[in-house]
Scaffold this motif. Structure first.
Motif, short mmCIF file in Angstrom:
data_model
loop_
_atom_site.label_atom_id
_atom_site.label_comp_id
_atom_site.label_asym_id
_atom_site.label_seq_id
_atom_site.Cartn_x
_atom_site.Cartn_y
_atom_site.Cartn_z
N SER A 71 3.03 5.34 -7.30
CA SER A 71 4.41 5.45 -6.86
C SER A 71 4.67 6.84 -6.29
N TYR A 72 5.34 6.87 -5.14
CA TYR A 72 5.66 8.13 -4.46
C TYR A 72 7.17 8.22 -4.30
N ALA A 118 2.74 -9.66 -7.34
CA ALA A 118 3.29 -11.00 -7.12
C ALA A 118 4.45 -10.93 -6.13
N HIS A 119 5.28 -9.91 -6.30
CA HIS A 119 6.42 -9.71 -5.41
C HIS A 119 5.94 -9.46 -3.99
N HIS A 120 4.91 -8.66 -3.87
CA HIS A 120 4.39 -8.35 -2.53
C HIS A 120 3.76 -9.58 -1.89
N MET A 121 3.05 -10.37 -2.68
CA MET A 121 2.40 -11.56 -2.11
C MET A 121 3.46 -12.51 -1.53
N LEU A 122 4.55 -12.65 -2.25
CA LEU A 122 5.60 -13.58 -1.82
C LEU A 122 6.46 -13.00 -0.70
N HIS A 123 6.85 -11.76 -0.82
CA HIS A 123 7.89 -11.22 0.06
C HIS A 123 7.40 -10.19 1.07
N GLY A 124 6.19 -9.70 0.90
CA GLY A 124 5.78 -8.55 1.72
C GLY A 124 6.49 -7.30 1.22
N ASP A 125 6.54 -6.26 2.04
CA ASP A 125 7.21 -5.03 1.63
C ASP A 125 8.73 -5.25 1.62
N VAL A 163 11.71 5.52 -3.19
CA VAL A 163 10.53 5.41 -4.04
C VAL A 163 9.70 4.25 -3.49
N LEU A 164 8.40 4.47 -3.36
CA LEU A 164 7.49 3.46 -2.82
C LEU A 164 6.42 3.19 -3.86
N ASN A 174 0.86 -1.18 0.00
CA ASN A 174 0.00 0.00 0.00
C ASN A 174 0.89 1.23 0.00
N ALA A 175 1.24 1.69 -1.21
CA ALA A 175 2.23 2.77 -1.34
C ALA A 175 1.75 4.05 -0.66
#
Ligand code: FE2
Length: 376
Positions: A63-64, A87-94, A74-75, A32-33
């Motif tokens: 993106s911020y 997909a990256h977030h589902m696997l690794h979180g932030d 950058v978020l 959640n950027a």
């Protein structure tokens, strides 16, 4: 290629073929950027300066861009579940997806690293808008992390094409630059990545710590610090070492599901003021056992520490020293619910180390936290 690099000779030579000017930015992929932006803005005092998203024509992700003096984060988070960021977030979180390095020539940096064995992420490319040409190329490093080479010498926009300036007031906390960024890699892979940074990136070995230097009864790790030619970019690499129970590095790997950035260390010129302010704003730090402060005056007999030891104790700041001076440092709790990435705040008074003298006390504090999480 992989096996050849494991077998590579010890790190000795230095060839600064990349000519890195600085860390351009650190790009976090998050769930959640918008809320992550609020955290870095309000808690850490970073100033939001640019935004990309639906309103700027970016249909893929929001993106911020935030800045605190020389630090640029950058978020980003995606709009669709099928996006790579989701997909990256589902696997690794932030976590940190890209460590972007400013260079003179992104084509040369790409050619120099890929010809030395780096895996390509993308070839040199140009993005244009009314503010000019933004040039990048990228290679892969440990885990899912990329090194993006950036040349913004012909770009006058606020960050990059698709980003628009935003106006937010921020109250800085004194974080001025990135001191180092640490990567956690799997057991037995530290030297592989040390060789990668040496052979592919032209970094040299600055310092190494073995498991007997940084182990406690339970938790152990090994670490080597790689530095680029001008010394501005420092990447320590950690791997777990055998201990009685689970290493903090293993806990990270279990929850991040892959090697990744463990912590970003940021420089302040006044750690007492910075940490006091961060605590007031709700940032949580690790606290070492009180006995650390009972023996501290004795440990620092030979060192002329300018800061008030009572304030250091009150705030839980750690002190270490070497032949060249001393340093003050403190480590946050993880920045997200998964026990993965955290930050370090560091103030240097001459010392160029990384706080090895604090590792034991620190690991004891970390183990207490791991135990609370049921992960020891
Ligand atoms: Fe550190």
């Amino acid at each position: 290629m992989v096996d050849q690099m494991i077998e590579a000779p010890a790190v000795t030579q230095e060839s600064d073929h990349l000519q890195i000017k600085s860390i351009d930015h650190v790009h976090w992929w998050v769930g959640n950027a918008k809320q992550a932006m609020y955290y870095w803005w309000q808690a850490f005092g970073f100033k939001p300066v640019a935004y990309s998203g639906l309103e700027t024509g970016n249909r893929r992700f929001a993106s911020y861009v935030l800045q605190s003096d020389n630090i640029r984060f950058v978020l980003s988070s995606a709009y669709r579940p099928t996006d790579e960021i989701s997909a990256h977030h589902m696997l690794h979180g932030d976590g940190v997806k890209m460590i972007s390095l400013e260079v003179e020539d992104v084509a040369q940096a790409y050619q120099a690293t890929v010809s030395r064995g780096a895996m390509s992420a993308w070839e040199p490319r140009e993005e244009r808008d009314e503010y000019g040409v933004y040039r990048t190329s990228a290679i892969r490093t440990y885990g899912e992390v990329l090194h993006v080479f950036v040349d913004r010498s012909d770009y006058q926009g606020v960050f990059a094409p698709s980003y628009k300036a935003i106006q937010f007031e921020a109250k800085p906390t004194g974080l001025v630059a990135i001191d180092h960024m640490v990567g956690n890699v799997e057991l037995g892979k530290m030297n592989y990545w040390v060789n990668f940074y040496n052979r592919v990136m032209g970094f040299r070995l600055l310092q190494g710590f073995s498991d007997d230097q940084i182990s406690t009864e339970y938790s152990a790790l090994m670490s080597k610090v790689m530095s680029n030619g001008n010394g501005r970019v420092k990447f320590p690499i950690n791997e777990p070492a055998e201990g009685k129970k689970k290493s903090q590095i293993e806990e990270y790997l279990d929850y991040y599901m892959t090697p990744g950035v463990q912590h970003v260390a940021m420089i302040t010129k006044d750690i007492i003021a910075t940490v006091r302010e961060l605590k007031n704003r709700g940032v949580e730090f690790l606290r070492v056992p009180e006995t650390y402060y009972d023996v501290l005056p004795d440990r620092l007999k030979e060192v002329n520490v300018k800061e008030d030891l009572a304030a250091i104790r009150e705030l839980g700041i750690l002190v270490d020293y070497d032949d060249e001076g001393y340093l003050l440092q403190i480590f946050s709790r993880p920045l997200q619910d998964r026990p993965t990435a955290f930050i370090e705040v560091i103030q240097r008074h001459g010392a160029r180390g990384f706080g090895a003298g604090n590792f034991k006390a620190l690991f004891e504090a970390l183990e207490l936290e791991q135990e609370r999480r049921g992960n020891l």
